[in-house]
Design a protein around this motif. Structure first.
Motif, PDB file in Angstrom:
ATOM      1  N   VAL A  85       0.851  -1.191   0.000  1.00  0.00           N
ATOM      2  CA  VAL A  85       0.000   0.000   0.000  1.00  0.00           C
ATOM      3  C   VAL A  85       0.884   1.236   0.000  1.00  0.00           C
ATOM      4  CG1 VAL A  85      -1.804   1.266   1.225  1.00  0.00           C
ATOM      5  CG2 VAL A  85      -1.836  -1.244   1.197  1.00  0.00           C
ATOM      6  N   ASP A  86       0.638   2.100  -0.946  1.00  0.00           N
ATOM      7  CA  ASP A  86       1.355   3.360  -1.083  1.00  0.00           C
ATOM      8  C   ASP A  86       1.086   4.247   0.134  1.00  0.00           C
ATOM      9  OD1 ASP A  86       2.508   5.721  -1.947  1.00  0.00           O
ATOM     10  OD2 ASP A  86       1.050   6.095  -3.528  1.00  0.00           O
ATOM     11  N   HIS A  87       2.134   4.814   0.695  1.00  0.00           N
ATOM     12  CA  HIS A  87       1.985   5.743   1.817  1.00  0.00           C
ATOM     13  C   HIS A  87       2.602   7.091   1.483  1.00  0.00           C
ATOM     14  CE1 HIS A  87       0.176   3.669   5.307  1.00  0.00           C
ATOM     15  NE2 HIS A  87       0.402   2.629   4.544  1.00  0.00           N
ATOM     16  N   SER A  88       2.615   7.424   0.212  1.00  0.00           N
ATOM     17  CA  SER A  88       3.157   8.729  -0.171  1.00  0.00           C
ATOM     18  C   SER A  88       2.178   9.828   0.232  1.00  0.00           C
ATOM     19  CB  SER A  88       3.406   8.774  -1.680  1.00  0.00           C
ATOM     20  OG  SER A  88       2.179   8.682  -2.383  1.00  0.00           O
ATOM     21  N   GLY A  89       2.615  11.050   0.109  1.00  0.00           N
ATOM     22  CA  GLY A  89       1.787  12.191   0.498  1.00  0.00           C
ATOM     23  C   GLY A  89       0.449  12.245  -0.211  1.00  0.00           C
ATOM     24  N   SER A  90       0.398  11.768  -1.457  1.00  0.00           N
ATOM     25  CA  SER A  90      -0.870  11.827  -2.197  1.00  0.00           C
ATOM     26  C   SER A  90      -1.954  10.948  -1.579  1.00  0.00           C
ATOM     27  CB  SER A  90      -0.653  11.417  -3.654  1.00  0.00           C
ATOM     28  OG  SER A  90      -0.291  10.043  -3.736  1.00  0.00           O
ATOM     29  N   MET A  91      -1.568   9.966  -0.765  1.00  0.00           N
ATOM     30  CA  MET A  91      -2.552   9.079  -0.133  1.00  0.00           C
ATOM     31  C   MET A  91      -3.335   9.792   0.972  1.00  0.00           C
ATOM     32  SD  MET A  91      -2.537   6.344  -1.857  1.00  0.00           S
ATOM     33  CE  MET A  91      -3.336   5.086  -0.900  1.00  0.00           C
ATOM     34  N   ARG A  92      -2.903  11.017   1.337  1.00  0.00           N
ATOM     35  CA  ARG A  92      -3.644  11.803   2.327  1.00  0.00           C
ATOM     36  C   ARG A  92      -4.747  12.633   1.676  1.00  0.00           C
ATOM     37  NH1 ARG A  92       1.731  12.408   4.513  1.00  0.00           N
ATOM     38  NH2 ARG A  92       1.944  14.379   3.395  1.00  0.00           N
ATOM     39  N   LYS A  93      -4.765  12.677   0.349  1.00  0.00           N
ATOM     40  CA  LYS A  93      -5.789  13.462  -0.348  1.00  0.00           C
ATOM     41  C   LYS A  93      -7.177  12.937  -0.019  1.00  0.00           C
ATOM     42  CE  LYS A  93      -3.232  15.241  -4.266  1.00  0.00           C
ATOM     43  NZ  LYS A  93      -3.167  15.333  -5.722  1.00  0.00           N
ATOM     44  N   MET A  94      -8.130  13.843   0.033  1.00  0.00           N
ATOM     45  CA  MET A  94      -9.515  13.494   0.375  1.00  0.00           C
ATOM     46  C   MET A  94     -10.378  13.553  -0.880  1.00  0.00           C
ATOM     47  SD  MET A  94      -9.855  15.415   4.055  1.00  0.00           S
ATOM     48  CE  MET A  94      -9.267  16.992   3.484  1.00  0.00           C
ATOM     49  N   ASP A  95     -10.024  12.745  -1.878  1.00  0.00           N
ATOM     50  CA  ASP A  95     -10.737  12.801  -3.154  1.00  0.00           C
ATOM     51  C   ASP A  95     -11.464  11.500  -3.494  1.00  0.00           C
ATOM     52  OD1 ASP A  95      -8.464  11.310  -3.599  1.00  0.00           O
ATOM     53  OD2 ASP A  95      -7.815  12.434  -5.375  1.00  0.00           O
ATOM     54  N   VAL A  96     -11.633  10.595  -2.499  1.00  0.00           N
ATOM     55  CA  VAL A  96     -12.395   9.368  -2.716  1.00  0.00           C
ATOM     56  C   VAL A  96     -13.701   9.514  -1.956  1.00  0.00           C
ATOM     57  CG1 VAL A  96     -12.434   6.859  -2.489  1.00  0.00           C
ATOM     58  CG2 VAL A  96     -10.260   8.023  -2.935  1.00  0.00           C
ATOM     59  N   GLU A 100     -12.295   9.438   4.287  1.00  0.00           N
ATOM     60  CA  GLU A 100     -11.595  10.653   4.691  1.00  0.00           C
ATOM     61  C   GLU A 100     -10.257  10.830   3.978  1.00  0.00           C
ATOM     62  OE1 GLU A 100      -9.715   9.562   8.927  1.00  0.00           O
ATOM     63  OE2 GLU A 100     -11.909   9.445   8.908  1.00  0.00           O
ATOM     64  N   SER A 101      -9.712   9.777   3.355  1.00  0.00           N
ATOM     65  CA  SER A 101      -8.472   9.882   2.574  1.00  0.00           C
ATOM     66  C   SER A 101      -8.361   8.672   1.650  1.00  0.00           C
ATOM     67  CB  SER A 101      -7.251   9.928   3.502  1.00  0.00           C
ATOM     68  OG  SER A 101      -7.100   8.678   4.157  1.00  0.00           O
ATOM     69  N   ARG A 102      -7.411   8.737   0.729  1.00  0.00           N
ATOM     70  CA  ARG A 102      -7.154   7.583  -0.139  1.00  0.00           C
ATOM     71  C   ARG A 102      -6.693   6.381   0.688  1.00  0.00           C
ATOM     72  NH1 ARG A 102      -3.809  10.265  -5.234  1.00  0.00           N
ATOM     73  NH2 ARG A 102      -5.511  11.545  -6.020  1.00  0.00           N
ATOM     74  N   SER A 103      -5.820   6.627   1.672  1.00  0.00           N
ATOM     75  CA  SER A 103      -5.353   5.530   2.539  1.00  0.00           C
ATOM     76  C   SER A 103      -6.512   4.869   3.262  1.00  0.00           C
ATOM     77  CB  SER A 103      -4.346   6.042   3.576  1.00  0.00           C
ATOM     78  OG  SER A 103      -3.132   6.366   2.978  1.00  0.00           O
ATOM     79  N   ASN A 104      -7.412   5.677   3.809  1.00  0.00           N
ATOM     80  CA  ASN A 104      -8.575   5.144   4.502  1.00  0.00           C
ATOM     81  C   ASN A 104      -9.420   4.299   3.551  1.00  0.00           C
ATOM     82  OD1 ASN A 104     -11.681   5.752   5.366  1.00  0.00           O
ATOM     83  ND2 ASN A 104     -10.324   5.399   7.144  1.00  0.00           N
ATOM     84  N   ALA A 105      -9.559   4.741   2.315  1.00  0.00           N
ATOM     85  CA  ALA A 105     -10.325   3.982   1.322  1.00  0.00           C
ATOM     86  C   ALA A 105      -9.674   2.636   1.039  1.00  0.00           C
ATOM     87  CB  ALA A 105     -10.457   4.790   0.029  1.00  0.00           C
ATOM     88  N   VAL A 106      -8.354   2.637   0.896  1.00  0.00           N
ATOM     89  CA  VAL A 106      -7.636   1.388   0.615  1.00  0.00           C
ATOM     90  C   VAL A 106      -7.806   0.400   1.764  1.00  0.00           C
ATOM     91  CG1 VAL A 106      -5.347   0.356   0.343  1.00  0.00           C
ATOM     92  CG2 VAL A 106      -5.939   2.404  -0.944  1.00  0.00           C
ATOM     93  N   TYR A 107      -7.517   0.830   2.989  1.00  0.00           N
ATOM     94  CA  TYR A 107      -7.580  -0.088   4.126  1.00  0.00           C
ATOM     95  C   TYR A 107      -9.003  -0.556   4.420  1.00  0.00           C
ATOM     96  CZ  TYR A 107      -2.662   0.615   4.972  1.00  0.00           C
ATOM     97  OH  TYR A 107      -1.296   0.643   4.842  1.00  0.00           O
ATOM     98  N   THR A 108      -9.973   0.327   4.287  1.00  0.00           N
ATOM     99  CA  THR A 108     -11.371  -0.071   4.498  1.00  0.00           C
ATOM    100  C   THR A 108     -11.784  -1.112   3.460  1.00  0.00           C
ATOM    101  OG1 THR A 108     -11.899   2.085   5.441  1.00  0.00           O
ATOM    102  CG2 THR A 108     -13.750   0.770   4.654  1.00  0.00           C
ATOM    103  N   THR A 109     -11.377  -0.897   2.223  1.00  0.00           N
ATOM    104  CA  THR A 109     -11.711  -1.840   1.149  1.00  0.00           C
ATOM    105  C   THR A 109     -11.028  -3.187   1.364  1.00  0.00           C
ATOM    106  OG1 THR A 109     -12.024  -0.008  -0.376  1.00  0.00           O
ATOM    107  CG2 THR A 109     -11.690  -2.181  -1.347  1.00  0.00           C
ATOM    108  N   LEU A 110      -9.765  -3.180   1.775  1.00  0.00           N
ATOM    109  CA  LEU A 110      -9.069  -4.441   2.052  1.00  0.00           C
ATOM    110  C   LEU A 110      -9.766  -5.230   3.158  1.00  0.00           C
ATOM    111  CD1 LEU A 110      -5.288  -3.443   1.887  1.00  0.00           C
ATOM    112  CD2 LEU A 110      -6.507  -5.003   0.359  1.00  0.00           C
ATOM    113  N   VAL A 111     -10.120  -4.546   4.217  1.00  0.00           N
ATOM    114  CA  VAL A 111     -10.795  -5.234   5.330  1.00  0.00           C
ATOM    115  C   VAL A 111     -12.140  -5.780   4.873  1.00  0.00           C
ATOM    116  CG1 VAL A 111     -11.903  -4.893   7.577  1.00  0.00           C
ATOM    117  CG2 VAL A 111      -9.609  -4.000   7.165  1.00  0.00           C
ATOM    118  N   ARG A 112     -12.948  -4.934   4.233  1.00  0.00           N
ATOM    119  CA  ARG A 112     -14.305  -5.321   3.837  1.00  0.00           C
ATOM    120  C   ARG A 112     -14.309  -6.404   2.757  1.00  0.00           C
ATOM    121  NH1 ARG A 112     -16.263  -0.701   1.326  1.00  0.00           N
ATOM    122  NH2 ARG A 112     -15.490  -1.636  -0.587  1.00  0.00           N
TER     123      ARG A 112
END
Length: 123
Positions: A85-96, A100-112
């Motif tokens: 999972v990418d943890h670069s600065g762009s993963m903090r963007k709130m465009d999904v 609340e962020s791209r990272s949150n979207a990735v981890y929520t999707t992986l879990v679900r």
């Protein structure tokens, strides 16, 4: 000495125990595994120097042997999955949308979509 396993016990294991090749060291050196009277010993290539040892518990010894056997023979496994999972600065963007962020979207999707279904299959 830390595990109350004496040098004489290692010597007896080398003479009388069941011997098999253990996982090599980090540098690729050969190691041997001896099992004798409920104790597992891992030695160097010469079988003169103990690397580690532990006493097998009666109720865990079979499970430990099965796990060790599976690790020693990786073809017994059917799948390996690695998530990167990418943890670069762009993963903090709130465009999904809905996250609340791209990272949150990735981890929520992986879990679900991955982990929860896998857990449901294992029960």
């Amino acid at each position: 000495a830390e595990r109350s396993i004496g040098r004489e016990e290692l010597q007896a294991a080398v003479l009388h125990g069941r011997k098999e090749r253990a996982h090599p060291s980090r540098t690729g050196q050969v190691r041997w595994k001896y099992v004798h009277k409920g104790v597992v010993y891992i030695t160097d290539e010469t079988s003169k120097h103990e690397v580690t040892s532990w006493r097998q518990e009666d109720n865990d010894s079979m499970a430990g042997a099965e796990v060790y056997g599976a690790l020693a023979h990786p073809d017994g496994f059917t799948t390996h999955i690695v998530f990167v999972v990418d943890h670069s600065g762009s993963m903090r963007k709130m465009d999904v949308s809905g996250y609340e962020s791209r990272s949150n979207a990735v981890y929520t999707t992986l879990v679900r979509d991955f982990f929860l279904p896998q857990l449901a299959l294992s029960t």
